[in-house]
Design an enzyme around this catalytic site. Structure first.
Site, PDB file in Angstrom:
ATOM      1  N   GLU A 223      44.527  20.548  39.542  1.00 29.88           N
ATOM      2  CA  GLU A 223      45.304  20.445  38.423  1.00 29.88           C
ATOM      3  C   GLU A 223      44.447  21.485  37.536  1.00 29.88           C
ATOM      4  OE1 GLU A 223      48.041  19.037  38.482  1.00 29.88           O
ATOM      5  OE2 GLU A 223      48.132  17.685  40.067  1.00 29.88           O
ATOM      6  N   CYS A 257      46.768  20.949  28.494  1.00 26.73           N
ATOM      7  CA  CYS A 257      46.942  21.831  29.472  1.00 26.73           C
ATOM      8  C   CYS A 257      48.708  22.215  29.439  1.00 26.73           C
ATOM      9  CB  CYS A 257      46.553  21.402  30.863  1.00 26.73           C
ATOM     10  SG  CYS A 257      47.441  19.881  31.393  1.00 26.73           S
TER      11      CYS A 257
END
Length: 479
Positions: A223, A257
């Site tokens: 991720e 993010c």
């Protein structure tokens, strides 16, 4: 999540000892984690950890990145608790064998998919959402029946301390371990063989983790991050767009993010959007955002200095102030930004929003597509056809039309990147599936051997014709 370097060593002392890993692997091989009752008990313990230590976790997150209680609840604690509750509610269903169809050759057999745990799992979490990005994958790993080594980030040291000292009290310590340390310790940890690795962090470190996993042919979820585009069409209300973009750009001081990393819009929309963004920032954080209890701080000096350097790109239209002593960067909007400038070459990971002008939708899409595929992509327009065009002509880990951030609250949607922004998916049942080996199973009848003559030599054209029909004929088979 970008800009997250992590390391490890056990909570009890120095280094991820062979004894600790051996204990966990022995527990898995003995079948301790496989029963539904065990998984349920561990998930319940995880839920108690979140409830019992809510205030301690909020305090730790406030010390690490200046998060308000509201931000900590919304983006960390509530999401984690919801994930635990969802797994507890659906565990029995998720664990069931999944019956699949058979053909004529296997008509009297039982065909199904068994969801079995991988074994010993390593989860490496970053600093920007140090609770969420540790607990969310942990829920899936527990539900799937794995033993787990947890590596929180040493950069969010207060949250790391709570996780290391308290979380083991709520879990079976023969099956779960928290390890601490920096990059050197993480490198040593990665030399060990794991059955699955789940990493959240920067693409740079992701490559290191992937290389380490390749040595053991270990499956992996990465991720990562990237520069998330946000296209703003001329046909929209600038204040509505400004409210939504400013909220999730400056949430957690921009250290998210999936935050929009830059806005693409026409020159005309930029002239309307800048005052609307100023209005939103003032409404959210007051005339002096530095005194607002709702605006976080930069994680450390290194990242503060990196962000300060980016303030020299383009022209500051809003904000631009900073305070090294508080690691404070004001909510900032940059205009007249060129694609070649540093702020457009790296993920910002801070409260800075560049506006880049394009002539039209086609130019915006071309701009997006010549860069790496992002973790998230956003588009704003009152014209649904514009939203559909951006969705159809681009690729990203996730996509939001006329909103942002909120897709992260839905366990019904998978979360993950594509290309350089990551690989693999999790959240909700997707987490259970990520940490489960989908084992193909066929149980055939030990009798009725005469029916198998079709597949045995000597072969003939007639048998070949029958075989083609038998292998193509699908029928439903129930366990």
């Amino acid at each position: 999540m970008s800009a997250a370097d992590t390391g490890s060593e056990p909570c009890q002392g120095a280094g991820p000892s062979e004894a600790t890993l051996h204990t966990l692997r022995e527990a898995f091989n003995a079948g301790r984690t496989r029963p539904a009752e065990f998984r349920t008990a561990q998930l319940q313990g995880l839920g108690r950890f979140l409830k019992d230590n809510k205030q301690l976790l909020q305090d730790a997150l406030a010390k690490d990145v200046g998060k308000s209680a509201f931000e900590s609840d919304m983006s960390e604690i509530i999401l984690c608790q919801n994930e635990v509750d969802l797994a507890l509610k659906n565990l029995q269903t998720w664990m069931k064998d999944e019956s699949v169809s058979t053909n004529f050759l296997t008509k009297f057999s039982s065909a199904f998919i068994r969801k079995e745990p991988f074994g010993l799992v390593l989860i490496i979490a970053p600093w920007n959402y140090p609770l969420n990005l540790m607990i969310m994958p942990l829920v899936g790993a527990i539900a799937a029946g794995n033993c787990v080594v947890l590596k929180p980030s040493e950069m969010s040291k207060n949250t790391e301390k709570v996780l290391a000292e308290l979380l083991p009290q709520y879990l079976d310590q023969s099956c779960f371990a928290v390890v601490l340390g920096g990059p050197e310790e993480t490198g040593q940890l990665l030399k060990h063989k794991f059955d699955y690795i789940f990493f959240t962090g920067s693409p740079r470190v992701g490559k290191i983790v992937m290389a380490a996993a390749a040595k053991h042919l270990t499956p992996i979820t990465l991720e990562l991050g990237g520069k998330n585009p946000c296209y703003v069409d001329d046909n929209c209300d600038p204040q509505t767009v400004a409210n939504r973009v400013a909220w999730f750009r400056y949430f957690n001081a921009g250290q998210t993010c999936v935050a929009p990393d830059y806005v693409l819009c026409s020159q005309e929309m930029q002239e309307r959007l800048v005052p609307a963004l100023q209005n939103a920032i003032t409404r959210f954080y007051g005339d002096n955002p530095q005194t607002s209890p709702n605006l976080g701080r930069i994680i450390n000096q290194k990242h503060f200095e990196r962000l300060q350097g980016l303030l020299g790109c383009g022209r500051v239209a809003i904000g631009g102030q900073s305070d090294e002593g508080e690691r404070y960067i004001a909510p900032t909007v940059l205009v007249d930004v060129q694609e070649t400038e540093p702020v457009m070459q790296e993920e910002i990971f801070g409260p800075i929003l560049p506006l880049v002008t394009v002539r039209n939708l086609d130019e915006a899409i071309e701009f997006i597509n010549r860069r790496e595929k992002p973790l998230a992509l956003y588009a704003y327009s009152n014209n649904v056809e514009v939203i559909k065009q951006v969705l159809a002509r681009t690729s990203s880990g996730s996509f939001c039309g006329n909103d942002g951030f909120m897709h992260m609250t839905l366990s019904s949607l998978p979360f993950g990147g594509v290309g350089s922004s990551g690989m693999g998916r999790y959240h909700g049942k997707f987490s259970f599936d990520t940490f489960s080996n989908q084992r193909a199973c066929l149980l055939s009848c030990s009798g009725m051997e005469k029916l198998n003559d079709l597949r045995y030599p000597p072969y003939s054209p007639r048998r070949q014709q029958l075989l083609r029909w038998a292998m193509g004929s699908q029928s439903c088979s129930l366990l």
